[in-house]
Design a protein around this motif. Structure first.
Motif: not given
Lengths: 179, 380, 351
Positions: A37, A52, A49, C53, A41-46, A33-34, A57, C56, C58
């Motif tokens: 970048e 914004d 904001q 990070d 698959e792994l890097k998803k914004e949860v 995950y670190l 959405r 998971a 930002v």
């Protein structure tokens, strides 16, 4: 039963090894995950904001069945009060008056108290003329609970208006009779 | 009772005067602990701070509206509250629910079960200060909530079931989305196991803590995953199948840890059992989505054309916390005469005072979280 | 110390010679303004990003470029806060709270941050940070106990227990390292190691590597359970701007620990000897200072990252389990490493 010294020592070392192994193993499982970048698959914004315009959405992204705030098209509304009866939390308040057309009702008050509404969607389902529907709007705030009250009604019929209508109706009837 | 013990009252409200900052019980609950150093000697539980007159409110409204209240019995898994009321009313009316609607109900309740078990992981992870696991699980639970939103338009309190079926048909592409999420969660479960379930520190925190023996389970009437983790195999889906569960091939994970295991029924087993249950739920989802037939999804034409004859019926479902039972009395009027729920969390909450005896104060939150109690269900 | 201050006098190019006390204050101010505050800022930012990070997420991304100013924004927000607490919590201040603050801010004189900032460079200086840690823990304990509530006294006792149990193996590990170096003096310890990893103390013998690991884990046991522990302890009351100091104390503890670990085991602030001599001959003391700081802080930051990463991923263990860990596993290991280092050094001496 006492274990032999070597056995205890062996167990002790194994415990240490297993502990270190598991603690570091967890770290290395989380490491992708670190490092990766932008790996989809792994890097998803949860958390997005919320207010914004760029990333959050919009209402257009919501699925078609979204139960947003209730809106009433007052021109279609017949004032049958089915929604008022079925509402589990009594958040709809309707008052009707006689209309110019005797077959119809003049919906003078149609208040939806969104502070009470639980968005169950029952009122929309029972609405026969399809005047009531869920919008995709979900932002509705106010400083007072009064602000959350949305009024769709046409307002009360004034006595002059009533007299006017009465006169007009009489005129029509006379015309009809005359013909 | 010893007289030299310190009395410590916790709760009932969040952070005031000293309460749970964890949302593990999903509602206010008050604990009175008698502590000897760090060890809890005994304690009592007090609930009732979330009393909402649910049964009375249901009686005041027409039959259709009662479902909205049933969904609020336990907001975390609203499907089961609605489902059990539907089943009971359909028993009174002797309604044959179309097969399509039954399958949709199965899909919804299994999704809700997975969602609830995932939030259980979150609360356990938070109590042992593993924020990373909590974040991963919440991320994946979001996918299930998205599915709910796609199908019903709401994320939490669905309001989707109705007497005699479901309110709307499933949309195109919903089944594919469900299978996609199943695949994803299967993959994620492996990841959770690597990071968390087999982590030495977590095992240290949860093994041999908060043990519930088989006798306690039977005496207190605890059901659901908590009972199954202690080796009591009872699942309504197998014993009294509803909604066509009898046509689905699945296992009820019980006693997988061995009856002779002295630590049977501790926090770790309750955690592990839910991991297995999620796998079984995915299995059920795969079969149920295959079997969805074409046809009607509701016996009634519209919501209003509902006529409940006078009668009395009782229904049970296996909710994600245990056996949820509902008793309905109708006297033929437009409003129900009486609707009563027997939620599973009542027994789980009753067992708290038994299970916290002798544990350390630091383990208190872990043990409470592992019981997966919903206060809203208890207080009604 | 006099030599050191002479160097500072030359570096600052002051025509008259100021009293020594003023110079000491200048050095301390220098350390604060140029090292501690920026480093705390950097670490807070990178820590949040790293945690995000790993989870998971930002992380901070609004204030400034990629959220660089987030820590500043938080600080501003903190000072706007009302010092309002729950019903009857930490409203009572007492003398221990003030002693804690004073000690926290004067503790910087112990920090070995390079050959030019060694204000206290005696034969016992490597042991001084332990004293500071003990007194900080003692203050926290007394402060928590003085609040007269169940869970605050639990918190205080836990802090004390952690510090006591973590300090023993860490002290023995420190002895092993200093035995290898030959002294408890910071300058001697740094000179005994080289520039490149093969000549760092941790990688010269397996025993010293064990002692390095024990030192790090012992430090974690000492510092991870400061009042910030969740749920049932002091932390639930430690909100508000006054008690922010306890969180600062935790950061300070971790920082102090990492700096000491780097100095003891990972080659301190050493740079190539030719470069050092060249700079010293041309009297570029400021350059020496900054290069040394850069080397040391880079290593420290890396160490802190690895350690916080591992800590963030793994769940926390209970107090009794932590003390078990340090008494039953870390302490024997540290003794093994001490004896092993004795034998290892003796063997190389004989040979």
């Amino acid at each position: 039963m006492r274990q032999s010294v070597f056995q205890s020592f062996h167990d002790y070392c194994r415990t240490i090894f297993k502990g270190c192994n598991s603690v570091l193993g967890s770290f290395f499982s989380a490491l992708p995950y670190l490092l990766k970048e932008g790996a989809s698959e792994l890097k998803k914004e949860v958390t997005e904001q919320y207010p914004d315009p760029v990333s959050s959405r919009t209402a257009a992204d919501l699925p078609p069945r979204t139960k947003g705030l209730i809106y009433n098209e007052i021109d279609k509304c017949t004032g049958c009060k089915e929604c008022e009866k079925i509402c589990p939390v009594n958040c709809i308040k309707i008052e009707t008056d006689s209309d110019f057309d005797p077959a119809k009702l003049w919906v003078s008050v149609f208040d939806v108290d969104h502070s009470k509404c639980i968005f169950c969607g029952l009122c929309v389902e029972v609405c026969q003329p399809d005047s009531l529907f869920h919008t995709k709007k979900f932002e509705f705030t106010g400083f007072k609970t009064q602000d959350l009250l949305e009024r769709f009604g046409r307002g009360p019929v004034s006595p002059e208006q009533k007299e006017k209508w009465l006169a007009l109706r009489k005129l029509r009837e006379e015309e009809a009779l005359g013909l | 009772m010893r007289s030299d013990l310190t009395k410590w009252t916790i709760g009932p409200f969040l952070g005031f005067p000293q309460g749970f900052s964890h949302g593990i019980t999903q509602g206010p609950i008050k604990l009175e602990l008698f502590i000897d150093g760090e060890v809890i000697v005994h304690g009592t539980v007090e609930t009732g701070y979330l009393y909402r007159k649910l049964e009375k409110a249901i009686r005041l409204h027409p039959w259709v509206s009662t479902l909205s209240y049933a969904g609020r019995l336990d907001p975390e898994n609203a499907v089961f509250g609605e489902l059990v009321l539907c089943l009971a009313v359909e028993k009174i009316g002797k309604t044959e629910v179309p097969l399509r609607a039954q399958r949709i109900r199965v899909v919804l309740s299994e999704l809700a079960r997975i969602s609830n078990h995932l939030s259980f992981f979150v609360s356990v992870a938070r109590t042992v200060d593993s924020e990373i696991m909590a974040q991963y699980v919440l991320r994946d639970r979001e996918k299930i909530l998205d599915l709910f939103e796609l199908l019903t338009g709401s994320r939490f309190s669905l309001g989707f079931l109705c007497y005699g079926g479901v309110r709307k048909d499933i949309t195109d592409g919903f089944i594919e989305r469900v299978l996609e999420v199943c695949e994803l969660i299967q993959k994620r479960i492996k990841e959770y196991n690597d990071i968390y379930t087999f982590n030495a520190a977590f095992i240290k925190r949860s093994k041999k803590v908060g043990k519930l023996s088989k006798e306690i389970i039977i005496n207190y009437g605890v059901t659901g995953p908590n009972a199954r983790a202690s080796g009591v195999s009872y699942d309504v889906r197998k014993e009294q199948p509803y909604c066509g569960y009898e046509k689905i091939d699945f296992k009820v994970p019980t006693g997988i840890f061995g009856q002779g295991d002295p630590s049977c029924g501790d926090v770790y087993h309750r955690f592990l059992l839910r991991v297995f249950e999620i796998e079984q739920s995915i299995e059920i989802l795969k079969q149920a989505t295959e079997q969805i037939p074409v046809g009607r999804f509701n016996v009634n034409e519209s919501v209003q054309s509902l006529n409940v004859p006078s009668g009395e019926a009782n229904a049970r479902v296996e909710s994600s916390r245990g056996v949820l039972e509902c008793h309905v009395v109708s006297d033929g009027r437009a409003q129900p005469n009486s609707v009563q729920f027997w939620p599973p969390s009542v027994a789980s909450a009753a067992v708290i005072s038994k299970v916290i005896e002798g544990i350390k104060i630091e383990d208190l939150l872990v043990v409470l979280a592992s019981l997966n109690i919903s206060v809203s269900e208890i207080d009604q | 110390m006099n030599e050191l201050l002479d160097v500072w006098e030359k570096t600052l190019r002051i025509s008259f010679s100021p009293p020594r006390g003023v110079l000491v204050v200048i050095v301390i101010l220098f350390v604060y303004l140029l090292v501690l505050f920026p480093f705390a800022y950097l670490f807070a930012y990178f820590d949040r990003k790293l945690t995000a990070d790993l989870q998971a997420r930002v992380g901070p991304n609004r204030a400034g470029f990629r959220g660089v100013l987030q820590v500043f924004a938080d600080l501003v927000k903190l000072f706007q806060k009302d010092p309002a607490f729950f019903s009857s919590g930490f409203e009572k201040e007492n003398i221990w709270f003030h002693i804690y603050i004073m000690l926290l801010f004067t503790g910087v004189v112990f920090l070995p941050l390079g050959s030019l900032t060694l204000l206290i460079n005696t034969d016992m200086s490597a042991l001084l940070p332990f004293c500071a840690a003990f007194v900080l823990a003692f203050c926290t304990l007394l402060f928590s106990l003085s609040q007269g509530e169940v869970q605050s006294s639990f918190g205080g006792l836990r802090v004390a227990v952690h510090v006591l149990s973590g300090a023993f193996p860490a002290l023995v590990a420190l002895q092993a390292a200093c035995l290898y170096a030959g002294s408890f003096r910071w300058s001697v310890i740094s000179e005994s190691q080289g520039v490149f990893p093969q000549s760092w103390a941790a990688f010269t013998s397996p025993f010293l590597f064990i002692s390095f690991c024990v030192f790090i884990v012992g430090g974690l046991v000492m510092w991870s359970l400061s009042p910030e522990e969740g749920g049932f302890s002091v932390s639930s009351k430690l909100s508000g701007k006054k008690f922010f100091i306890f969180r600062l104390g935790r950061f300070y503890g971790l920082f102090l620990w990492s700096v000491i670990a780097v100095v003891l085991y990972l080659g301190a602030w050493n740079m190539p000897a030719s470069l050092y001599d060249g700079l010293k001959n041309s009297q570029e003391y400021l350059l020496i200072l900054f290069i040394e700081l850069g080397v040391l802080l880079a290593k420290t930051l890396f160490l802190m990252f690895v350690v916080t990463g591992i800590v963030r991923v793994n769940p926390k263990i209970r107090v009794d389990q932590a003390t078990d860990l340090s008494w039953k596993i870390l302490s024997p290991l540290s003794l093994v490493s001490l004896i092993g280092t004795v034998l290892w050094s003796g063997w190389s001496y004989i040979r």
